[in-house]
Design a protein around this motif. Structure first.
Motif, short mmCIF file in Angstrom:
data_model
loop_
_atom_site.label_atom_id
_atom_site.label_comp_id
_atom_site.label_asym_id
_atom_site.label_seq_id
_atom_site.Cartn_x
_atom_site.Cartn_y
_atom_site.Cartn_z
N GLU A 1 0.84 -1.21 0.00
CA GLU A 1 0.00 0.00 0.00
C GLU A 1 0.87 1.25 0.00
O GLU A 1 0.61 2.22 -0.71
N ARG A 2 1.93 1.22 0.80
CA ARG A 2 2.86 2.36 0.85
C ARG A 2 3.58 2.53 -0.49
O ARG A 2 3.69 3.64 -1.01
N ASN A 3 4.03 1.42 -1.06
CA ASN A 3 4.77 1.49 -2.33
C ASN A 3 3.88 1.86 -3.51
O ASN A 3 4.34 2.48 -4.46
N TYR A 4 2.63 1.45 -3.46
CA TYR A 4 1.72 1.68 -4.56
C TYR A 4 0.64 2.69 -4.19
O TYR A 4 -0.47 2.63 -4.71
N PHE A 5 0.97 3.60 -3.29
CA PHE A 5 0.02 4.62 -2.84
C PHE A 5 -0.53 5.37 -4.05
O PHE A 5 0.22 5.95 -4.83
N THR A 6 -1.83 5.33 -4.23
CA THR A 6 -2.48 5.97 -5.37
C THR A 6 -3.77 6.61 -4.90
O THR A 6 -4.80 5.93 -4.79
N PRO A 7 -3.75 7.92 -4.62
CA PRO A 7 -5.00 8.58 -4.25
C PRO A 7 -6.02 8.49 -5.38
O PRO A 7 -5.68 8.50 -6.57
#
Length: 168
Positions: A87-93
């Motif tokens: 989730e941190r690496n692929y954080f996408t708002p």
């Protein structure tokens, strides 16, 4: 005549029952496998279509340790740690509203509302940085490399839809 390779010959599939994932004292993702611990990074092989399948673990030098076929097979503690790291690496708002798109010198500047709050960003190229997928899904990469997602732009308000359609 060469024999075709099978998927199992090409991939080093890790046994989820033999590994444990945790954060070390420096908050780095670490894998313990056969009693040996080492820091790793986690990458999704199919981030758009199968986010929880074939997660690749790499050593700090970039070499591949192996792949986890399905994260649901991991121990719940390892699965939680891995999910948080991904989730941190692929954080996408997610963009929920487009307030304005201004174009100056061929550089679009987006003013949007996301599920994480308001954002203003520029993109370099509409062809390279806006990816249109099926079902109205749009992925956007800004000039700084940040990613944004619109799950289905057809579900946004009419003004947002009209602004987006000027760019796609």
């Amino acid at each position: 005549m060469e024999q075709p390779c099978t998927l199992k010959q090409e991939l080093n599939l890790l046994d989820p029952k033999r590994l444990r994932l945790y954060l070390d004292e420096f908050e780095e993702l670490t894998v313990e496998l056969d009693g040996v611990s080492r820091p790793v990074t986690a990458l999704r092989a199919f981030p758009l279509t199968a986010a929880d399948q074939f997660v690749i673990l790499r050593h700090s030098d970039g070499s591949e340790l192996g792949a986890i076929r399905n994260t649901s097979d991991l121990h719940p503690d390892s699965r939680r740690v891995l999910a948080a790291e991904l989730e941190r690496n692929y954080f996408t708002p997610r963009i929920v509203q487009v307030n304005a798109i201004e174009v100056n010198y061929h550089v679009p500047k987006w003013d949007v509302q996301t599920d994480r709050g308001p954002r203003i960003f520029e993109i370099r190229s509409t062809r390279r940085d806006i990816l249109i997928l099926s079902g109205g899904r749009i992925l956007i990469r800004d000039a700084d490399g940040n990613r944004y997602e619109i799950p289905d732009y057809h579900r946004l308000d009419p003004v947002s839809q009209a602004l987006i359609e000027t760019q796609i």
